[in-house]
Scaffold this motif. Structure first.
Motif, PDB file in Angstrom:
ATOM      1  N   ASN A 122       0.801  -1.221   0.000  1.00 44.57           N
ATOM      2  CA  ASN A 122       0.000   0.000   0.000  1.00 44.57           C
ATOM      3  C   ASN A 122       0.835   1.271   0.000  1.00 44.57           C
ATOM      4  O   ASN A 122       0.296   2.365  -0.220  1.00 44.57           O
ATOM      5  CB  ASN A 122      -0.938   0.004   1.213  1.00 44.57           C
ATOM      6  CG  ASN A 122      -1.980  -1.089   1.140  1.00 44.57           C
ATOM      7  OD1 ASN A 122      -2.426  -1.448   0.055  1.00 44.57           O
ATOM      8  ND2 ASN A 122      -2.366  -1.644   2.277  1.00 44.57           N
ATOM      9  N   THR A 123       2.128   1.155   0.281  1.00 47.69           N
ATOM     10  CA  THR A 123       2.981   2.351   0.306  1.00 47.69           C
ATOM     11  C   THR A 123       3.901   2.439  -0.906  1.00 47.69           C
ATOM     12  O   THR A 123       4.618   3.426  -1.052  1.00 47.69           O
ATOM     13  CB  THR A 123       3.850   2.370   1.582  1.00 47.69           C
ATOM     14  OG1 THR A 123       4.757   1.253   1.567  1.00 47.69           O
ATOM     15  CG2 THR A 123       2.989   2.304   2.832  1.00 47.69           C
ATOM     16  N   ASP A 343       4.862  13.035   1.549  1.00 49.60           N
ATOM     17  CA  ASP A 343       4.158  14.261   1.197  1.00 49.60           C
ATOM     18  C   ASP A 343       4.727  15.443   1.969  1.00 49.60           C
ATOM     19  O   ASP A 343       4.993  15.347   3.178  1.00 49.60           O
ATOM     20  CB  ASP A 343       2.667  14.131   1.529  1.00 49.60           C
ATOM     21  CG  ASP A 343       1.982  13.102   0.645  1.00 49.60           C
ATOM     22  OD1 ASP A 343       2.308  13.059  -0.542  1.00 49.60           O
ATOM     23  OD2 ASP A 343       1.144  12.355   1.166  1.00 49.60           O
ATOM     24  N   LYS A 426      -1.249  16.431   0.492  1.00 53.25           N
ATOM     25  CA  LYS A 426      -1.168  14.984   0.654  1.00 53.25           C
ATOM     26  C   LYS A 426      -1.800  14.287  -0.553  1.00 53.25           C
ATOM     27  O   LYS A 426      -2.853  14.704  -1.041  1.00 53.25           O
ATOM     28  CB  LYS A 426      -1.897  14.545   1.927  1.00 53.25           C
ATOM     29  CG  LYS A 426      -1.163  14.872   3.211  1.00 53.25           C
ATOM     30  CD  LYS A 426      -1.917  14.314   4.401  1.00 53.25           C
ATOM     31  CE  LYS A 426      -1.159  14.582   5.700  1.00 53.25           C
ATOM     32  NZ  LYS A 426      -1.893  14.063   6.885  1.00 53.25           N
ATOM     33  N   ARG A 427      -1.149  13.215  -0.995  1.00 50.56           N
ATOM     34  CA  ARG A 427      -1.670  12.468  -2.133  1.00 50.56           C
ATOM     35  C   ARG A 427      -3.089  11.963  -1.860  1.00 50.56           C
ATOM     36  O   ARG A 427      -3.944  11.983  -2.742  1.00 50.56           O
ATOM     37  CB  ARG A 427      -0.767  11.283  -2.450  1.00 50.56           C
ATOM     38  CG  ARG A 427       0.587  11.669  -3.023  1.00 50.56           C
ATOM     39  CD  ARG A 427       1.399  10.426  -3.342  1.00 50.56           C
ATOM     40  NE  ARG A 427       2.703  10.770  -3.883  1.00 50.56           N
ATOM     41  CZ  ARG A 427       3.750  11.096  -3.149  1.00 50.56           C
ATOM     42  NH1 ARG A 427       3.653  11.092  -1.825  1.00 50.56           N
ATOM     43  NH2 ARG A 427       4.902  11.412  -3.712  1.00 50.56           N
ATOM     44  N   SER A 428      -3.304  11.471  -0.652  1.00 52.94           N
ATOM     45  CA  SER A 428      -4.624  10.925  -0.311  1.00 52.94           C
ATOM     46  C   SER A 428      -5.699  11.997  -0.421  1.00 52.94           C
ATOM     47  O   SER A 428      -6.839  11.707  -0.824  1.00 52.94           O
ATOM     48  CB  SER A 428      -4.606  10.341   1.101  1.00 52.94           C
ATOM     49  OG  SER A 428      -4.196  11.318   2.049  1.00 52.94           O
ATOM     50  N   ASP A 429      -5.371  13.258  -0.083  1.00 58.06           N
ATOM     51  CA  ASP A 429      -6.354  14.344  -0.187  1.00 58.06           C
ATOM     52  C   ASP A 429      -6.662  14.655  -1.647  1.00 58.06           C
ATOM     53  O   ASP A 429      -7.809  14.950  -1.998  1.00 58.06           O
ATOM     54  CB  ASP A 429      -5.822  15.602   0.512  1.00 58.06           C
ATOM     55  CG  ASP A 429      -5.768  15.443   2.029  1.00 58.06           C
ATOM     56  OD1 ASP A 429      -6.398  14.494   2.530  1.00 58.06           O
ATOM     57  OD2 ASP A 429      -5.091  16.246   2.693  1.00 58.06           O
ATOM     58  N   ARG A 431      -6.366  12.505  -4.251  1.00 59.31           N
ATOM     59  CA  ARG A 431      -7.078  11.366  -4.850  1.00 59.31           C
ATOM     60  C   ARG A 431      -8.508  11.242  -4.334  1.00 59.31           C
ATOM     61  O   ARG A 431      -9.377  10.702  -5.025  1.00 59.31           O
ATOM     62  CB  ARG A 431      -6.300  10.078  -4.589  1.00 59.31           C
ATOM     63  CG  ARG A 431      -4.946  10.057  -5.298  1.00 59.31           C
ATOM     64  CD  ARG A 431      -4.037   8.959  -4.800  1.00 59.31           C
ATOM     65  NE  ARG A 431      -2.695   9.089  -5.378  1.00 59.31           N
ATOM     66  CZ  ARG A 431      -1.640   8.399  -4.972  1.00 59.31           C
ATOM     67  NH1 ARG A 431      -1.761   7.504  -3.985  1.00 59.31           N
ATOM     68  NH2 ARG A 431      -0.461   8.584  -5.537  1.00 59.31           N
ATOM     69  N   ALA A 432      -8.752  11.738  -3.110  1.00 62.10           N
ATOM     70  CA  ALA A 432     -10.090  11.648  -2.538  1.00 62.10           C
ATOM     71  C   ALA A 432     -11.102  12.475  -3.322  1.00 62.10           C
ATOM     72  O   ALA A 432     -12.314  12.235  -3.224  1.00 62.10           O
ATOM     73  CB  ALA A 432     -10.067  12.107  -1.078  1.00 62.10           C
TER      74      ALA A 432
END
Length: 596
Positions: A122-123, A343, A426-429, A431-432
C-alpha cells in the motif's frame, strides 16, 4: 555453476530476521529451556544403561572368578530402569512441548511478515509495479514466507537440541574417559571445516532456487490470466517450452543446492566412523588395563553414536537455514523497496472543491525511458467542464491523468487544483476528490453490494439502488439471483464486459467525487452498449470537472474542451467544431475514423 547469482545481502537478511525473531524472545526462551531439558534427559540415558551393564557384568565376572552362582542385584537394575523410563517420558514431553511452541512462534513471525508485506504494497509507488512482475511479488508473499515458516520451526529446535546434545555428550564422555574424548574431539575441526565449505558453495544455489521458483509462479499467473489468448493463438507449445526452460533452471539449482548440502550427512558420518574405530581400539586397551569399566565402554560407544547424530542433524539443518535465509533475503529486499516519496503537506485544499485544474509547463519522464513522456505541457480546465484528451497511442494521454491523480510526481512544472499546487498537498487528499473509471474493469471477489460501495463503504442499499438506476443497471441487479448479494469477480462470467463497465461507472457515481477521470471507458464494448455507457457517463460527469480519454472521437464531440496530445505535448485545443475548422491534427485524426 559459476554463473549462479550469489546472495547480495545475506548478513543483512540474517540480522533483520533475527530482529523479528527477537520480538518473541520469551516464548523462544521457553522453547530453548524445554529443548535443553529434553536433550539433557536423553543424554543421561546411555550412562544409566552403562551402569546397568556394569552391574550385570560385575555379577558375571564375580561368579566366574569365584566359581559361585550368579548373583545379579535386580533391585538396583529395576530402580535404574524405572528412573530411566521416567527420564525418557519427561524428555519426550519436553520435546513435544518445544515443537508446539516453536510452531506457534514461527506462525507469529510469518503473520508479522505477511502483515508487513501487505502494508508495504500500500505504500509502494506505482512505478514499482511498472518494473516488477505481479507473479514475483506474489511469490514473495506466498512461497518465500511459507519457506521461512516451515524451515524456521523445524531448524530452530533442531539447532538448539543438536548443540545442547553435542555439549552434553562431550561432558558425559569426559566423565567416562578423557583419552577417548580427545579422539572424538579431534574429528570436530574436520567436520566444521567441511560444513563451512559446503555452506559457502550451496548458499548461492538456494538463493537461485527461490528466484527461479518466483519466476515460475509469475509465468503460471501470466498464462492462467491470459489462457484464452494462449489458446486462441495456439501458443501452448511456446508457453510450455518457456516454462520448461525455467523449470529446468529451477530443477538444476534445486538439485545443486540439495546435492551440496546433502553431502554433509554421509561425509560427516564417514568422519564419525573413523573416530568410532579409533575409540574401539583405544577403549579395548584401556579395558584390558582395568582403567575403564565394561559398562562405561558400552555407554561411551552409545555416546559416539549420539554424537554423530547431532552433527549430522546440524549438517541437514544447514540446508534448511540456507533456504530460510535465501527466502528472507527476497522478502526483505521487497520490504526495503523505496516507498512513495513522503508528502510535503505544506498546503491544504479548500473545503469545497470547485474543480478548476491548471497545468503549467509540466514535464514528466518514466524511470525506464530515455526521454520525457510529457514535454512542457500546459492547459486550463474550468470547474464543471468536460475535457476530452485525444491523440494517437503512446502520445501521453493516460500519463497525463496519472499525473493529475499524483500516481507519479512531476519532473518540473505545476498542477494546480483550485489554485493549490497538488505537489504541496497529501496524495490521499488529492485522490479523494477524483473518481476514476478505467478501460479495464476491476471487480473484487465479493458481493455486488461491496463492489458498488468500494469508494463509499458506508453507503446504504437505498443509495446504491438510486445510483444503479442512474447508471442503467437497476434492471440487471433485479434480474440477478441474489440481487445485491450476488457474488461477482473479474473471473466470473455472470456479467458481460459492458455490464462490468456500467458497474464501475455506478461505483464512481456513488463515491460522488467533484472530479472524474474516464480512461477509454467505452473501448471494449459494442455500439449499443457504448450508447448505454455514454448515457451513464453523461449522468456521471454532470456538474463535475471530467477528463475523458477516448479513441472513439464520436463520444467526445460534445466536450467543452478537447486537448489534442501528440508526442507528450498539446498540439491543439478547443471544441470539436473549432478544431475541425482548423483542419489540423484533430481534423486528420477525426477524418481517419469518419472519412464519409
Amino acid at each position: 555453476m559459476s554463473n549462479t547469482e550469489k546472495p547480495k545481502s545475506l548478513k543483512r537478511s540474517v540480522r533483520r530476521l533475527a530482529q523479528i525473531v527477537a520480538h518473541h524472545k520469551w516464548l523462544l526462551l521457553l522453547v530453548v529451556v524445554l529443548a535443553i531439558l529434553s536433550t539433557v534427559f536423553a543424554i543421561v540415558g546411555p550412562k544409566l544403561l552403562g551402569n546397568m551393564t556394569t552391574e550385570v557384568a560385575n555379577a558375571l565376572i564375580a561368579a566366574f572368578t569365584t566359581h559361585t552362582a550368579i548373583n545379579i542385584n535386580f533391585t538396583v537394575i529395576g530402580q535404574i530402569a524405572l528412573f530411566l523410563l521416567v527420564l525418557y517420558i519427561i524428555s519426550a514431553a519436553a520435546d513435544i512441548a518445544s515443537g508446539i511452541l516453536m510452531a506457534k512462534v514461527a506462525q507469529k513471525i510469518t503473520l508479522e511478515l505477511r502483515a508487513k508485506i501487505v502494508a508495504k504494497i500500500n505504500t509502494l509507488p506505482i512505478s514499482y509495479f511498472d518494473r516488477h512482475k505481479f507473479g514475483d511479488t506474489l511469490a514473495r508473499i506466498t512461497n518465500d514466507v511459507d519457506t521461512i515458516l516451515s524451515n524456521l520451526s523445524q531448524a530452530f529446535t533442531q539447532i538448539i537440541s543438536s548443540v545442547v546434545m553435542l555439549v552434553g555428550i562431550l561432558i558425559m564422555m569426559f566423565t567416562i574417559s578423557w583419552q577417548l574424548s580427545l579422539i572424538v574431539l579431534a574429528t570436530i575441526p574436520i567436520s566444521t571445516a567441511f560444513i563451512g565449505i559446503v555452506t559457502k558453495k550451496s548458499q548461492k544455489y538456494f538463493k537461485a532456487t527461490q528466484d527461479h521458483n518466483a519466476e515460475i509462479t509469475a509465468q503460471a499467473e501470466e498464462v492462467y490470466a491470459g489462457h484464452n489468448i494462449v489458446k486462441a493463438y495456439h501458443a501452448e507449445p511456446v508457453m510450455t517450452k518457456k516454462f520448461e526452460a525455467e523449470n529446468k533452471k529451477l530443477r538444476d539449482n534445486s538439485f545443486k543446492s540439495q546435492f551440496t548440502s546433502g553431502l554433509l550427512f554421509p561425509i560427516m558420518n564417514l568422519i564419525g566412523n573413523f573416530g568410532y574405530v579409533f575409540v574401539a581400539v583405544v577403549g579395548a586397551g584401556l579395558a584390558v588395563d582395568g582403567k575403564i569399566a565394561i559398562g562405561d565402554i558400552q555407554a561411551f560407544i552409545q555416546y559416539i553414536n549420539q554424537f554423530n547424530r547431532p552433527l549430522a542433524q546440524l549438517g541437514q539443518t544447514i540446508g534448511l537455514v540456507q533456504a530460510t535465509f535465501a527466502a528472507s533475503e527476497r522478502v526483505f529486499d521487497f520490504l526495503d523497496e523505496p516507498d512513495e516519496p513522503s508528502d510535503k503537506a505544506t498546503a491544504e485544499l479548500p473545503k469545497t472543491i470547485l474543480g478548476n485544474i491548471e497545468c503549467q509547463n509540466i514535464v514528466f519522464q518514466y524511470e525506464s525511458n530515455d526521454s520525457p513522456t510529457i514535454k512542457n505541457l500546459s492547459f486550463k480546465a474550468k470547474a464543471g467542464q468536460k475535457v476530452a484528451i485525444v491523440g494517437p497511442t503512446g502520445a501521453g494521454k493516460t500519463t497525463l491523468v496519472n499525473l493529475l491523480m499524483r500516481f507519479y510526481d512531476l519532473k518540473s512544472g505545476k498542477i494546480l487544483l483550485d489554485g493549490v499546487n497538488i505537489a504541496d498537498v497529501k496524495r490521499s487528499d488529492v485522490r479523494a476528490h477524483f473518481g476514476m473509471v478505467l478501460q479495464q474493469t476491476w471487480l473484487i471477489d465479493d458481493t455486488l453490494r461491496e463492489n458498488l460501495r468500494y469508494g463509499k463503504p458506508d453507503a446504504t442499499d437505498a443509495e446504491i439502488m438510486a445510483v444503479a438506476k442512474m447508471a442503467g443497471i437497476k434492471h440487471l441487479i433485479d434480474d440477478l439471483p441474489h440481487g445485491l448479494d450476488t457474488n461477482v469477480s473479474e473471473e466470473h462470467d455472470i456479467l458481460s464486459a459492458g455490464e462490468k463497465q456500467l458497474l464501475t461507472i455506478a461505483r464512481a457515481m456513488l463515491a460522488n467525487a467533484p472530479m472524474m477521470i474516464l480512461d477509454e471507458a467505452t473501448s471494449n464494448v459494442d455500439t449499443r452498449t457504448e450508447l448505454a455507457i455514454a448515457r451513464a457517463m453523461e449522468t456521471l460527469t454532470k456538474d463535475r470537472t471530467a477528463f475523458i480519454i477516448a479513441h472513439r472521437l464520436s463520444t467526445i464531440r460534445t466536450a467543452d474542451l478537447i486537448l489534442v496530445v501528440n508526442d507528450g505535448d498539446i498540439v491543439e485545443q478547443g471544441t470539436h467544431s473549432e478544431l475541425l475548422k482548423k483542419k489540423g491534427f484533430y481534423f486528420d485524426l477525426y477524418n481517419s475514423q469518419y472519412s464519409d
